[in-house]
Design a protein around this motif. Structure first.
Motif, mmCIF file in Angstrom:
data_model
loop_
_atom_site.group_PDB
_atom_site.id
_atom_site.type_symbol
_atom_site.label_atom_id
_atom_site.label_comp_id
_atom_site.label_asym_id
_atom_site.label_seq_id
_atom_site.Cartn_x
_atom_site.Cartn_y
_atom_site.Cartn_z
ATOM 1 N N GLU A 19 0.847 -11.244 1.227
ATOM 2 C CA GLU A 19 2.284 -10.993 1.380
ATOM 3 C C GLU A 19 3.076 -11.600 0.230
ATOM 4 O O GLU A 19 4.076 -11.015 -0.214
ATOM 5 C CB GLU A 19 2.771 -11.544 2.718
ATOM 6 C CG GLU A 19 2.228 -10.776 3.921
ATOM 7 C CD GLU A 19 2.783 -11.278 5.230
ATOM 8 O OE1 GLU A 19 3.580 -12.244 5.213
ATOM 9 O OE2 GLU A 19 2.423 -10.711 6.284
ATOM 10 N N GLN A 22 2.866 -9.174 -2.601
ATOM 11 C CA GLN A 22 3.794 -8.068 -2.378
ATOM 12 C C GLN A 22 5.217 -8.469 -2.760
ATOM 13 O O GLN A 22 5.947 -7.698 -3.406
ATOM 14 C CB GLN A 22 3.751 -7.636 -0.912
ATOM 15 C CG GLN A 22 2.486 -6.900 -0.510
ATOM 16 C CD GLN A 22 2.508 -6.510 0.947
ATOM 17 O OE1 GLN A 22 2.743 -7.335 1.833
ATOM 18 N NE2 GLN A 22 2.271 -5.227 1.229
ATOM 19 N N LEU A 101 -3.668 -3.905 -1.947
ATOM 20 C CA LEU A 101 -2.456 -4.224 -2.716
ATOM 21 C C LEU A 101 -2.161 -3.128 -3.739
ATOM 22 O O LEU A 101 -1.010 -2.718 -3.913
ATOM 23 C CB LEU A 101 -2.614 -5.572 -3.421
ATOM 24 C CG LEU A 101 -1.377 -6.058 -4.197
ATOM 25 C CD1 LEU A 101 -0.177 -6.247 -3.258
ATOM 26 C CD2 LEU A 101 -1.675 -7.351 -4.946
ATOM 27 N N TRP A 104 -0.814 -0.078 -1.944
ATOM 28 C CA TRP A 104 0.576 -0.305 -1.530
ATOM 29 C C TRP A 104 1.539 -0.265 -2.723
ATOM 30 O O TRP A 104 2.645 0.271 -2.621
ATOM 31 C CB TRP A 104 0.674 -1.667 -0.826
ATOM 32 C CG TRP A 104 2.077 -2.123 -0.592
ATOM 33 C CD1 TRP A 104 2.894 -1.786 0.455
ATOM 34 C CD2 TRP A 104 2.848 -2.967 -1.450
ATOM 35 N NE1 TRP A 104 4.126 -2.382 0.301
ATOM 36 C CE2 TRP A 104 4.130 -3.109 -0.858
ATOM 37 C CE3 TRP A 104 2.587 -3.627 -2.655
ATOM 38 C CZ2 TRP A 104 5.137 -3.885 -1.430
ATOM 39 C CZ3 TRP A 104 3.589 -4.396 -3.231
ATOM 40 C CH2 TRP A 104 4.844 -4.520 -2.622
ATOM 41 N N ALA A 105 1.106 -0.822 -3.864
ATOM 42 C CA ALA A 105 2.018 -1.007 -4.995
ATOM 43 C C ALA A 105 2.264 0.264 -5.797
ATOM 44 O O ALA A 105 3.357 0.447 -6.360
ATOM 45 C CB ALA A 105 1.483 -2.097 -5.925
#
Length: 241
Positions: A19, A22, A101, A104-105
């Motif tokens: 997190e 992120q 990650l 998501w990115a």
């Protein structure tokens, strides 16, 4: 990148702070967006495109390894693009977090790329290029003039095109050298008069290819105007060759 920490280490050393990673990605993208809003395109746009390409490559390699070699990944060597593996690769491992990650990115990064591209396209449309005088057959060396409206100056440059080959392709590179700046009063000189003055000052180019750029934009010169001008000049030279 110059004003943020958006780099590959952020994506490949996830471990237990997913997190937080992120949060750092979003904070870096927010900084980039603020620069875009202040009409500063580079180096962010080119850095984002390169980062996206690298992340997609890593993602594809990891997917291939998951399908073909179901082993736990020991180390990722980004420089040499080598992935070392040892035991069974299971969900919940550090590598799985790297994949998560990156997955998501990528949409967040692509959204910022589109934002930067829109700004680039606007600037590109607002900059015009004109030939000064009669162009010679040899276009790989010459001059170009670019206004810096923030400073109320006209900047004069010399350019040289070089060609180098790789195993797969041939590339053209543009080398530029700043010559001098003309202040607001001197800018009233015609482009042809400026060209003739440069010819008198530099005898090695008796009939240089010369281009004049015009724009009313008062955007940052180094971060926006000049990079767009150089790409525009390369396109012009490629089309003429």
């Amino acid at each position: 990148m110059s004003r943020n920490t958006l780099n590959l280490d952020l994506f490949t050393q996830v471990q237990s702070d997913f997190e937080m990673r992120q949060y750092k990605v979003l904070a870096s993208l927010k900084t980039i967006s603020e620069d875009f809003q202040h009409n500063r395109i580079y180096p962010h746009l080119s850095d984002l495109i390169e980062l996206r390409t690298t992340l997609l490559d890593i993602k594809k390699r990891l997917e291939d390894l998951r399908n073909d070699f179901p082993k736990r990944i020991k180390n990722i060597d980004l420089v040499n693009k080598i992935i070392e593996h040892e035991v069974v690769f299971v969900d919940g491992s550090d590598l799985s977090r790297v994949e998560d990650l990156i997955e998501w990115a990528i949409p967040h990064i692509e959204a910022k790329i589109e934002e930067g591209k829109a700004l680039y396209e606007y600037v590109d449309e607002e900059i015009r290029i004109e030939e000064v005088g009669i162009l010679p057959n040899y276009l790989d060396e010459g001059y170009f003039f670019v206004p810096d409206n923030e400073e109320a100056k006209l900047l004069l440059f010399e350019y040289e095109v070089s060609i180098f080959e790789s195993a797969q392709d041939e590339y053209r590179a543009l080398k530029t050298a700043f010559l001098k700046a003309l202040h607001q009063g001197q800018v009233l000189l015609s482009p042809n008069s400026i060209k003739l003055e440069l010819i008198r000052e530099n005898q090695k180019l008796p009939n240089p290819a010369t281009y004049s750029f015009q724009t009313k934009l008062d955007f940052p010169f180094n971060e926006t105007i000049f990079p767009v001008v150089k790409r525009k000049l390369m396109q012009q030279l490629a089309e003429a060759s």
